[in-house]
Design a protein around this motif. Structure first.
Motif, PDB file in Angstrom:
ATOM      1  N   TYR A  63      -2.333  -0.036  -2.690  1.00  0.00           N
ATOM      2  CA  TYR A  63      -3.070   0.949  -1.898  1.00  0.00           C
ATOM      3  C   TYR A  63      -4.527   1.030  -2.354  1.00  0.00           C
ATOM      4  N   LYS A  93       3.758   0.362 -15.521  1.00  0.00           N
ATOM      5  CA  LYS A  93       4.801  -0.263 -14.698  1.00  0.00           C
ATOM      6  C   LYS A  93       4.851   0.376 -13.325  1.00  0.00           C
ATOM      7  N   SER A 103       3.719  -1.727  -9.910  1.00  0.00           N
ATOM      8  CA  SER A 103       4.926  -2.083  -9.168  1.00  0.00           C
ATOM      9  C   SER A 103       4.580  -2.466  -7.730  1.00  0.00           C
ATOM     10  N   PRO A 104       5.075  -3.612  -7.256  1.00  0.00           N
ATOM     11  CA  PRO A 104       4.795  -4.003  -5.861  1.00  0.00           C
ATOM     12  C   PRO A 104       5.565  -3.169  -4.843  1.00  0.00           C
ATOM     13  N   ILE A 105       6.530  -2.379  -5.297  1.00  0.00           N
ATOM     14  CA  ILE A 105       7.361  -1.590  -4.370  1.00  0.00           C
ATOM     15  C   ILE A 105       6.814  -0.176  -4.220  1.00  0.00           C
ATOM     16  N   TRP A 106       6.652   0.518  -5.339  1.00  0.00           N
ATOM     17  CA  TRP A 106       6.188   1.910  -5.243  1.00  0.00           C
ATOM     18  C   TRP A 106       4.890   2.151  -6.016  1.00  0.00           C
ATOM     19  N   PRO A 112       2.549  -9.480  -7.904  1.00  0.00           N
ATOM     20  CA  PRO A 112       3.405  -8.865  -8.951  1.00  0.00           C
ATOM     21  C   PRO A 112       3.067  -9.463 -10.316  1.00  0.00           C
TER      22      PRO A 112
END
Length: 316
Positions: free
Chosen positions: A150, A138, A142-145, A163
């Motif tokens: 990267y 997860k 995760s598209p946020i963190w 996502p």
């Protein structure tokens, strides 16, 4: 009485003593297995035939099964979970097991360097807890963190990132591939052990006939390890239709988004124990568990009485 009669009576007493000896050692295992497996199974089957009316159990026969298959609210959830379970199983069969066979073939190469390291690295994820695996993936996805954007950006493929766990069209495939990553070491090691058990005389005879490399694998090794592949396939079937932990860890009890990752295990959990505003229904939960048991029993019987016999006939 002759000496032969004495010897026969002594051998008969020894056999009886050995039999009692075996029973004494088997008894604890039989008691534990009966207590934690057989009795709960019988109680589940019994509970599926009853319903609670005014706080008392009332025998309804196959009424719960009619509700499960006939009532729109129950049938929609059940067929959705069953369809997802079959997709979950097929991904494991088409991705996990072929990769396991290929990796086992590579590990069985005699001159492979760092073979022990590769075997350890491949089997290590199977030792991790489902909670740890779900939490790690997860974070990765995760598209946020997460680190996936990267890493894809490093190879110029960031445009492919999405996502995946949050889209109904890709969530089930993503969870299935996470499960494949964790469990691919099991078929790899089983097939690898099966390849090591192939007699050297057979391989030497094949080499004398000019059969080497991948040709030797397809013509000699693969037919000899078919029984092991069959065992892995039925273990995959049983494990996938009993699956619950990883889906629950990654997507929660609701198996979102929009039920796209809901399988029979998560449906059983919500039905039996209840979740959020849904009140637990033990009778319907036992009914779903009984259907799961019948599906698994049918698959195992098909394997034992149809597929395994053909494999033995082919092998010998």
């Amino acid at each position: 009485m002759s000496t032969a009669d004495y010897s026969q009576s002594d051998s008969g007493q020894d056999k009886r003593a050995r039999r009692w000896h075996i029973l004494v050692f088997l008894l604890p295992a039989v008691i534990v297995y009966t207590a934690i497996m057989i009795l709960p199974l019988i109680e589940t089957l019994r509970l599926s035939l009853f319903n609670v009316v005014d706080g008392q159990g009332v025998f309804v026969g196959f009424g719960n099964f009619q509700t499960l298959f006939g009532e729109p609210r129950w049938s929609a959830s059940f067929w959705n979970a069953l369809r997802n379970n079959f997709v979950f199983f097929l991904i494991h069969m088409l991705v996990q097991n072929p990769i396991g066979v290929a990796l086992a073939a590579l590990l069985s190469v005699p001159k492979l360097r760092f073979g022990a390291f590769y075997r350890t690295a491949l089997f290590l994820p199977t030792l991790l807890s489902f909670v740890i695996v779900g939490f790690i993936w997860k974070l990765i996805l995760s598209p946020i963190w997460g680190v996936s954007p990267y890493l894809l950006d490093l190879v110029g493929l960031k445009s492919l990132f999405a996502p995946w766990l949050g889209k109904p069209s890709s969530a089930l495939i993503t969870v299935s591939l996470i499960s494949v990553w964790q469990n691919v070491g099991i078929p790899t090691m089983l097939i690898y052990a099966s390849m090591l058990s192939i007699p050297e005389e057979v391989l030497e005879a094949a080499e004398c006939d000019g059969i080497t490399g991948w040709s030797q694998f397809w013509k000699i090794k693969l037919p000899l390890i078919l029984p092991s592949i069959g065992i892995i396939s039925i273990l995959t079937f049983v494990g996938n239709f009993n699956a619950f932990d990883l889906v629950y860890t990654v997507q929660g009890a609701l198996a979102g988004p929009d039920g796209s990752t809901d399988i029979l295990g998560t449906l059983l959990y919500r039905t039996f124990f209840g979740f959020q505003l849904q009140i637990g229904d033990k009778s319907m939960g036992a009914t779903i568990a009984t259907v799961m048991f019948l599906i698994i029993l049918t698959g195992v019987c098909i394997y034992l009485f149809a597929i395994q016999r053909r494999m033995r006939r082919y092998q010998f």
